[in-house]
Design an enzyme around this catalytic site. Structure first.
Site, PDB file in Angstrom:
ATOM      1  N   HIS A   1      -9.547   0.594 -11.462  1.00 55.92           N
ATOM      2  CA  HIS A   1      -9.043   1.640 -10.410  1.00 55.92           C
ATOM      3  C   HIS A   1      -7.704   1.835 -10.674  1.00 55.92           C
ATOM      4  N   PHE A   2      -6.816   1.125 -10.836  1.00 54.08           N
ATOM      5  CA  PHE A   2      -5.189   1.662 -10.634  1.00 54.08           C
ATOM      6  C   PHE A   2      -4.809   2.043 -11.915  1.00 54.08           C
ATOM      7  N   HIS A   3      -5.315   1.676 -13.133  1.00 56.09           N
ATOM      8  CA  HIS A   3      -5.161   2.681 -14.536  1.00 56.09           C
ATOM      9  C   HIS A   3      -5.293   3.901 -14.356  1.00 56.09           C
TER      10      HIS A   3
ATOM     11  N   TYR B   1       1.777   5.115  -2.508  1.00 53.82           N
ATOM     12  CA  TYR B   1       1.647   6.367  -2.147  1.00 53.82           C
ATOM     13  C   TYR B   1       3.042   6.995  -2.534  1.00 53.82           C
TER      14      TYR B   1
ATOM     15  N   ARG C   1      -9.767 -10.202 -12.662  1.00 55.38           N
ATOM     16  CA  ARG C   1      -8.536  -9.737 -13.191  1.00 55.38           C
ATOM     17  C   ARG C   1      -7.774 -10.805 -13.563  1.00 55.38           C
ATOM     18  N   ARG C   2      -6.758 -10.682 -13.872  1.00 53.56           N
ATOM     19  CA  ARG C   2      -5.567 -11.414 -14.049  1.00 53.56           C
ATOM     20  C   ARG C   2      -6.122 -12.834 -14.861  1.00 53.56           C
TER      21      ARG C   2
ATOM     22  N   HIS D   1       0.943  -1.050  -0.036  1.00 57.43           N
ATOM     23  CA  HIS D   1      -0.087  -0.111  -0.031  1.00 57.43           C
ATOM     24  C   HIS D   1       0.900   1.385   0.088  1.00 57.43           C
TER      25      HIS D   1
HETATM   26 FE1  HAS Z   1      -5.893   2.313  -4.664  1.00 60.59          FE
HETATM   27  C1  HAS Z   1      -6.083  -1.320  -5.018  1.00 60.59           C
HETATM   28  C2  HAS Z   1      -8.089   1.732  -1.771  1.00 60.59           C
HETATM   29  C3  HAS Z   1      -5.858   5.549  -3.706  1.00 60.59           C
HETATM   30  C4  HAS Z   1      -3.215   2.249  -6.547  1.00 60.59           C
HETATM   31  N1  HAS Z   1      -4.736   0.649  -5.702  1.00 60.59           N
HETATM   32  C5  HAS Z   1      -5.057  -0.630  -5.666  1.00 60.59           C
HETATM   33  C6  HAS Z   1      -4.114  -1.407  -6.564  1.00 60.59           C
HETATM   34  C7  HAS Z   1      -3.253  -0.293  -6.915  1.00 60.59           C
HETATM   35  C8  HAS Z   1      -3.706   0.938  -6.177  1.00 60.59           C
HETATM   36  C9  HAS Z   1      -2.058  -0.659  -7.928  1.00 60.59           C
HETATM   37  O1  HAS Z   1      -9.409  -0.292  -0.160  1.00 60.59           O
HETATM   38  C10 HAS Z   1      -4.118  -2.937  -6.825  1.00 60.59           C
HETATM   39  C11 HAS Z   1      -3.027  -3.559  -6.196  1.00 60.59           C
HETATM   40  C12 HAS Z   1      -3.193  -4.943  -6.687  1.00 60.59           C
HETATM   41  O2  HAS Z   1      -2.451  -5.426  -7.776  1.00 60.59           O
HETATM   42  O3  HAS Z   1      -3.979  -5.717  -5.971  1.00 60.59           O
HETATM   43  N2  HAS Z   1      -6.637   3.259  -3.121  1.00 60.59           N
HETATM   44  C13 HAS Z   1      -7.610   3.163  -2.172  1.00 60.59           C
HETATM   45  C14 HAS Z   1      -7.953   4.347  -1.470  1.00 60.59           C
HETATM   46  C15 HAS Z   1      -7.382   5.346  -2.047  1.00 60.59           C
HETATM   47  C16 HAS Z   1      -6.464   4.714  -3.076  1.00 60.59           C
HETATM   48  C17 HAS Z   1      -8.876   4.212  -0.261  1.00 60.59           C
HETATM   49  N3  HAS Z   1      -4.597   3.611  -5.194  1.00 60.59           N
HETATM   50  C18 HAS Z   1      -4.725   4.760  -4.847  1.00 60.59           C
HETATM   51  C19 HAS Z   1      -3.582   5.636  -5.425  1.00 60.59           C
HETATM   52  C20 HAS Z   1      -3.126   4.496  -6.022  1.00 60.59           C
HETATM   53  C21 HAS Z   1      -3.556   3.327  -6.051  1.00 60.59           C
HETATM   54  C22 HAS Z   1      -3.412   6.983  -5.163  1.00 60.59           C
HETATM   55  C23 HAS Z   1      -1.570   4.754  -7.219  1.00 60.59           C
HETATM   56  C24 HAS Z   1      -0.961   5.770  -7.265  1.00 60.59           C
HETATM   57  N4  HAS Z   1      -6.848   0.480  -3.614  1.00 60.59           N
HETATM   58  C25 HAS Z   1      -7.822   0.662  -2.576  1.00 60.59           C
HETATM   59  C26 HAS Z   1      -8.130  -0.785  -2.164  1.00 60.59           C
HETATM   60  C27 HAS Z   1      -7.830  -1.409  -2.920  1.00 60.59           C
HETATM   61  C28 HAS Z   1      -6.713  -0.788  -3.944  1.00 60.59           C
HETATM   62  C29 HAS Z   1      -9.268  -0.944  -1.049  1.00 60.59           C
HETATM   63  C30 HAS Z   1      -7.743  -3.304  -2.853  1.00 60.59           C
HETATM   64  C31 HAS Z   1      -8.687  -3.414  -3.903  1.00 60.59           C
HETATM   65  C32 HAS Z   1      -8.853  -5.049  -3.823  1.00 60.59           C
HETATM   66  O4  HAS Z   1      -9.858  -5.683  -3.327  1.00 60.59           O
HETATM   67  O5  HAS Z   1      -7.892  -5.707  -4.497  1.00 60.59           O
HETATM   68  C33 HAS Z   1      -7.198   6.852  -1.727  1.00 60.59           C
HETATM   69  O6  HAS Z   1      -5.891   7.253  -1.347  1.00 60.59           O
HETATM   70  C34 HAS Z   1      -7.687   7.672  -2.631  1.00 60.59           C
HETATM   71  C35 HAS Z   1      -7.816   9.304  -2.261  1.00 60.59           C
HETATM   72  C36 HAS Z   1      -7.842  10.450  -3.225  1.00 60.59           C
HETATM   73  C37 HAS Z   1      -9.074  11.251  -3.141  1.00 60.59           C
HETATM   74  C38 HAS Z   1      -8.856  12.125  -4.406  1.00 60.59           C
HETATM   75  C39 HAS Z   1      -8.549  13.475  -3.955  1.00 60.59           C
HETATM   76  C40 HAS Z   1      -8.504  14.317  -5.406  1.00 60.59           C
HETATM   77  C41 HAS Z   1      -7.605  15.215  -5.606  1.00 60.59           C
HETATM   78  C42 HAS Z   1      -7.548  15.917  -7.147  1.00 60.59           C
HETATM   79  C43 HAS Z   1      -8.116  17.285  -7.005  1.00 60.59           C
HETATM   80  C44 HAS Z   1      -8.387  17.877  -8.382  1.00 60.59           C
HETATM   81  C45 HAS Z   1      -8.312  19.204  -8.756  1.00 60.59           C
HETATM   82  C46 HAS Z   1      -8.793  19.504 -10.280  1.00 60.59           C
HETATM   83  C47 HAS Z   1      -7.941  20.333  -7.852  1.00 60.59           C
HETATM   84  C48 HAS Z   1     -10.291  11.042  -2.423  1.00 60.59           C
HETATM   85  C49 HAS Z   1      -6.374  15.226  -5.038  1.00 60.59           C
HETATM   86  C50 HAS Z   1      -9.990  19.956 -10.294  1.00 60.59           C
HETATM   87  C51 HAS Z   1     -10.527  20.879 -11.492  1.00 60.59           C
HETATM   88  C52 HAS Z   1     -11.594  21.028 -11.734  1.00 60.59           C
HETATM   89  C53 HAS Z   1     -11.911  21.843 -13.056  1.00 60.59           C
HETATM   90  C54 HAS Z   1     -12.924  20.323 -11.096  1.00 60.59           C
HETATM   91  C1  HEM Z   2      -2.434  -4.743 -15.645  1.00 60.79           C
HETATM   92  C2  HEM Z   2      -3.207  -2.802 -20.069  1.00 60.79           C
HETATM   93  C3  HEM Z   2      -0.250   0.973 -18.911  1.00 60.79           C
HETATM   94  C4  HEM Z   2       0.314  -0.697 -14.434  1.00 60.79           C
HETATM   95  C5  HEM Z   2      -2.949  -4.502 -16.906  1.00 60.79           C
HETATM   96  C6  HEM Z   2      -4.099  -4.858 -17.555  1.00 60.79           C
HETATM   97  C7  HEM Z   2      -4.260  -4.674 -18.891  1.00 60.79           C
HETATM   98  C8  HEM Z   2      -3.132  -3.444 -19.105  1.00 60.79           C
HETATM   99  C9  HEM Z   2      -4.977  -5.237 -19.848  1.00 60.79           C
HETATM  100  C10 HEM Z   2      -4.733  -6.320 -16.914  1.00 60.79           C
HETATM  101  C11 HEM Z   2      -4.631  -7.665 -17.162  1.00 60.79           C
HETATM  102  C12 HEM Z   2      -5.284  -8.663 -16.403  1.00 60.79           C
HETATM  103  O1  HEM Z   2      -5.657  -8.463 -15.300  1.00 60.79           O
HETATM  104  O2  HEM Z   2      -5.527  -9.811 -16.949  1.00 60.79           O
HETATM  105  C13 HEM Z   2      -2.626  -1.682 -20.133  1.00 60.79           C
HETATM  106  C14 HEM Z   2      -2.029  -0.749 -21.380  1.00 60.79           C
HETATM  107  C15 HEM Z   2      -1.251   0.220 -20.907  1.00 60.79           C
HETATM  108  C16 HEM Z   2      -1.043   0.335 -19.699  1.00 60.79           C
HETATM  109  C17 HEM Z   2      -2.595  -1.152 -22.701  1.00 60.79           C
HETATM  110  C18 HEM Z   2      -0.828   1.356 -21.914  1.00 60.79           C
HETATM  111  C19 HEM Z   2      -0.225   1.164 -23.031  1.00 60.79           C
HETATM  112  C20 HEM Z   2       0.133   0.918 -17.829  1.00 60.79           C
HETATM  113  C21 HEM Z   2       0.795   1.975 -16.726  1.00 60.79           C
HETATM  114  C22 HEM Z   2       0.964   1.388 -15.601  1.00 60.79           C
HETATM  115  C23 HEM Z   2       0.179  -0.098 -15.567  1.00 60.79           C
HETATM  116  C24 HEM Z   2       1.248   3.063 -17.268  1.00 60.79           C
HETATM  117  C25 HEM Z   2       1.557   2.022 -14.346  1.00 60.79           C
HETATM  118  C26 HEM Z   2       2.195   3.040 -14.259  1.00 60.79           C
HETATM  119  C27 HEM Z   2      -0.594  -2.095 -14.504  1.00 60.79           C
HETATM  120  C28 HEM Z   2      -0.328  -2.922 -13.301  1.00 60.79           C
HETATM  121  C29 HEM Z   2      -1.214  -3.927 -13.605  1.00 60.79           C
HETATM  122  C30 HEM Z   2      -1.695  -3.900 -14.900  1.00 60.79           C
HETATM  123  C31 HEM Z   2       0.498  -2.716 -12.089  1.00 60.79           C
HETATM  124  C32 HEM Z   2      -1.498  -5.260 -12.936  1.00 60.79           C
HETATM  125  C33 HEM Z   2      -0.809  -6.476 -13.107  1.00 60.79           C
HETATM  126  C34 HEM Z   2      -1.040  -7.700 -12.369  1.00 60.79           C
HETATM  127  O3  HEM Z   2      -2.374  -7.893 -11.986  1.00 60.79           O
HETATM  128  O4  HEM Z   2      -0.467  -8.374 -11.939  1.00 60.79           O
HETATM  129  N1  HEM Z   2      -2.529  -3.422 -17.830  1.00 60.79           N
HETATM  130  N2  HEM Z   2      -1.928  -1.017 -19.120  1.00 60.79           N
HETATM  131  N3  HEM Z   2      -0.316  -0.259 -16.651  1.00 60.79           N
HETATM  132  N4  HEM Z   2      -1.155  -2.585 -15.452  1.00 60.79           N
HETATM  133 FE1  HEM Z   2      -1.473  -1.826 -17.242  1.00 60.79          FE
HETATM  134 CU    CU Z   3      -3.908  -0.005  -0.788  1.00 63.00          CU
END
Ligand code: HAS
Ligand code: HEM
Ligand code: CU
Length: 551
Positions: free
Chosen positions: A380-382, A233, A445-446, A229
């Site tokens: 979510h994470f894309h 961040y 997924r996967r 996790h």
């Molecule tokens: Fe997540 C799964 C919960 C944030 C990445 N997350 C993942 C995985 C990845 C990932 C890679 O609770 C999959 C891992 C795997 O392979 O199994 N995530 C959260 C929560 C947040 C969150 C509560 N995640 C992120 C961020 C990531 C990321 C950041 C990468 C960079 N996530 C989960 C949970 C899972 C999860 C479960 C597990 C799911 C499962 O069952 O497997 C929070 O930190 C999000 C808080 C963010 C906000 C948004 C604030 C908005 C901002 C933008 C302001 C915009 C402006 C522009 C000012 C509340 C700061 C506005 C302009 C206008 C004109 C309108």
């Molecule tokens: C998984 C496509 C860019 C991070 C996947 C999967 C697809 C995909 C189809 C899911 C496969 C599955 O669950 O069976 C793409 C394409 C991209 C792209 C077409 C752009 C050309 C990125 C980028 C990041 C990223 C820029 C991170 C910086 C991941 C991760 C997984 C994933 C962490 C999970 C792998 C796993 O489940 O083990 N992507 N993706 N991807 N992608 Fe991407």
């Molecule tokens: Cu997390």
């Protein structure tokens, strides 16, 4: 972007440090290119468009994609970016010893990356980027990972050293915001990576060499998510550095509040780590009480993101009012939409709103039962890492490479950058949108292409897979455009561009000194971790469930 008159006023970037930064950024984009090819192929396999040739396995591909994108691209980019800001703001040049540590870290990380990726590409480590036991890889894959982590530690220690030296030689002064945030980011990384180091060194390596027969799977997954996790961040915080420190300068405004920015980073340090269980909500072997505790902490870590959103809106609005904007949204009109250094990160911010909302859904226990292990999570994470973070990193690249190489960003590259950003958003709209929807229908997924023996449900998923593949193709064009732009930037005309560092609206006295009391924050962070993890870990270690053999 620079007029003749102010060229002499610009502090030039140290050219030796520039090489170190460029080396990191280059590896990052090579990883993006290879990872992008894998990503494209995945979408095509899933939709049944192609079959993989030469007996390449789907999991080989998916492991390569996850590792290259989520670990290699991000870590190299982050270290290159943070080193650039620390060199620039803490003395204008890295100390010789820090410069050497930067290169040592780079060398170790690169050795580890080459070893690890070689294992993946030769099919000896198809264990996905989360390398869960009991899936077992060649020991050299884990050794590669260990080298990567140790290399990143050395780079981090270099950063701490430069900061300490600056504090000593500038007594009583407020440290530059960029450097402060870089230090928090690496402190968090340092504490978090202890978990994965323990998993790899104590559990995975002995088991994969065959020195021990079985592995405690629950413990290994828990150690992984203790790290996994905060890993997300670690990607986000550098993007936040850009949003807080760089964007105000680029839009011609000021940082809303230096103190608020520092406080939000301290909160990220405190609450990023003791929350790993929100990835393990559906797992047996952890009592619901401790899951509940960590979910509460997960909602705490949302607060600094909400503070960030607030602070950004404030910066944009005050800037707009200063430029004569009227009405509720008048400030939107005066933003520099045609400047890619603003546009790309801004699209990242905008997309972070739905991305973060999805995270809140994931973190809610009952809803996690619906989405866990479905393509929703991949969607979510894309959005988070592959769009909010990636677009911000692209946006940074458009000024960082010119600044550190003593070149300029031409109008043409800027235009390509704008188009590239739009291409990325369109591709991701299709790919991530389809992933979210089909995930809600239960598509896992996967998984490679399968018809589940012609089950009706699975047949209904197919159209979404086709949209994913269309999105994947558009995204891949985005990857190619970005790589072309990086090459073009390295060959751009010579010139001087300023490092775009924002200034705060208030004076330095407005920032409370307690934010600089590192001992307190580290101690609090450790206490929270001990609170959230001690009892569950004791339970797992003393559990009577037998260990597992490798597969
Ligand atoms: Fe997540 C799964 C919960 C944030 C990445 N997350 C993942 C995985 C990845 C990932 C890679 O609770 C999959 C891992 C795997 O392979 O199994 N995530 C959260 C929560 C947040 C969150 C509560 N995640 C992120 C961020 C990531 C990321 C950041 C990468 C960079 N996530 C989960 C949970 C899972 C999860 C479960 C597990 C799911 C499962 O069952 O497997 C929070 O930190 C999000 C808080 C963010 C906000 C948004 C604030 C908005 C901002 C933008 C302001 C915009 C402006 C522009 C000012 C509340 C700061 C506005 C302009 C206008 C004109 C309108
Ligand atoms: C998984 C496509 C860019 C991070 C996947 C999967 C697809 C995909 C189809 C899911 C496969 C599955 O669950 O069976 C793409 C394409 C991209 C792209 C077409 C752009 C050309 C990125 C980028 C990041 C990223 C820029 C991170 C910086 C991941 C991760 C997984 C994933 C962490 C999970 C792998 C796993 O489940 O083990 N992507 N993706 N991807 N992608 Fe991407
Ligand atoms: Cu997390």
């Amino acid at each position: 972007m620079t007029t003749k008159q102010n060229i002499t006023l610009i502090q030039r970037f140290d050219s030796k440090d520039g090489k170190l930064v460029v080396a990191h950024i280059l590896v990052a984009f090579i990883a993006l290119l290879i990872g992008g090819i894998a990503g494209l192929l995945q979408t095509m396999v899933k939709s049944g468009t192609i079959k993989l040739p030469y007996s390449i396995g789907y999991y080989e591909l998916l492991t390569a994609h996850g590792v290259l994108m989520a670990i290699v691209f991000t870590t190299y980019f982050i270290i290159g970016f943070l080193y650039s800001g620390v060199s620039y703001t803490l003395g204008g040049k890295l100390l010789p010893v820090v410069h050497r540590m930067g290169w040592t870290g780079f060398g170790l990380m690169t050795a580890g990356t080459v070893l690890g990726v070689a294992m993946v590409l030769t099919g000896k480590a198809s264990v996905l980027y989360t390398f869960y036991a009991p899936l077992k890889a060649s020991p050299y894959f884990y050794i590669g990972l260990a080298l990567l982590v140790v290399g990143s530690w050395i780079s981090g220690w270099g950063l701490f050293y430069q900061y300490k030296y600056w504090k000593k030689t500038n007594p009583g002064k407020l440290s530059p915001l960029f450097a402060y945030m870089a230090v928090v980011t690496f402190l968090m990384w340092q504490i978090a990576t202890i978990g994965v180091a323990a998993e790899v060194l104590i559990q995975l390596i002995p088991w994969s060499f065959g020195w021990v027969e079985t592995i405690n799977v629950m413990l290994s997954r828990t150690l992984f998510w203790y790290f996994g996790h905060p890993l997300v961040y670690f990607w986000l915080m550098p993007a936040y550095i850009c949003w807080y420190v760089i964007i105000p300068k680029i839009i011609g405004g000021k940082i809303y509040s230096d103190a608020l920015a520092r406080l939000s980073f301290i909160l990220l340090l405190l609450f990023s780590i003791p929350v790993g269980f929100h990835h393990q909500l559906m797992e047996p072997g952890i009592s619901s009480f401790w899951k509940y505790v960590q979910v509460v902490l997960t909602f705490m870590v949302v607060i600094p993101s909400l503070m960030t959103a607030f602070s950004l809106f404030a910066t944009f609005e005050i800037n707009g009012r200063a430029k004569g904007a009227k009405g509720l949204f008048g400030w939107v009109k005066v933003l520099p939409w045609k400047d890619v250094r603003f546009f790309a990160p801004f699209m990242g911010m905008l997309i972070f709103i739905p991305a973060g909302a999805g995270g809140l859904i994931n973190a809610s226990n009952q809803m996690n039962a619906v989405v866990h292990n479905t393509l929703w999570v991949t969607g979510h994470f894309h959005l988070t890492v592959a769009t909010s973070v990636a677009l911000t990193f692209f946006g940074i690249t458009y000024w960082l490479l010119p600044v550190v190489t003593g070149r300029i960003l031409t109008l043409r590259m800027n235009k390509w950058g704008i188009i590239q950003t739009i291409v990325w958003c369109v591709g991701m709209f299709f790919m991530s949108g389809a992933m979210h929807l089909v995930g809600l229908f239960g598509a896992p997924r996967r998984t490679a292409f399968t018809t589940y023996e012609n089950q009706a449900d699975a047949a209904n998923w197919m159209p979404y897979y086709v949209f994913m593949a269309i999105g994947g193709m558009v995204l891949f064009i985005g990857v190619l455009m970005m790589v072309v732009n990086v090459v073009a930037m390295l060959r751009a005309p010579k010139g001087v561009e300023a490092y775009p560092l924002g200034e705060a609206m208030e004076s330095a006295e407005a920032t409370p000194v307690y934010l600089d009391r590192w001992r307190i924050w580290i101690a609090l962070s450790v206490l929270l971790i001990l609170f959230a993890y001690t009892i569950p870990l004791i339970d797992m270690i003393s559990s009577s469930v037998p260990g597992s053999k490798g597969f």
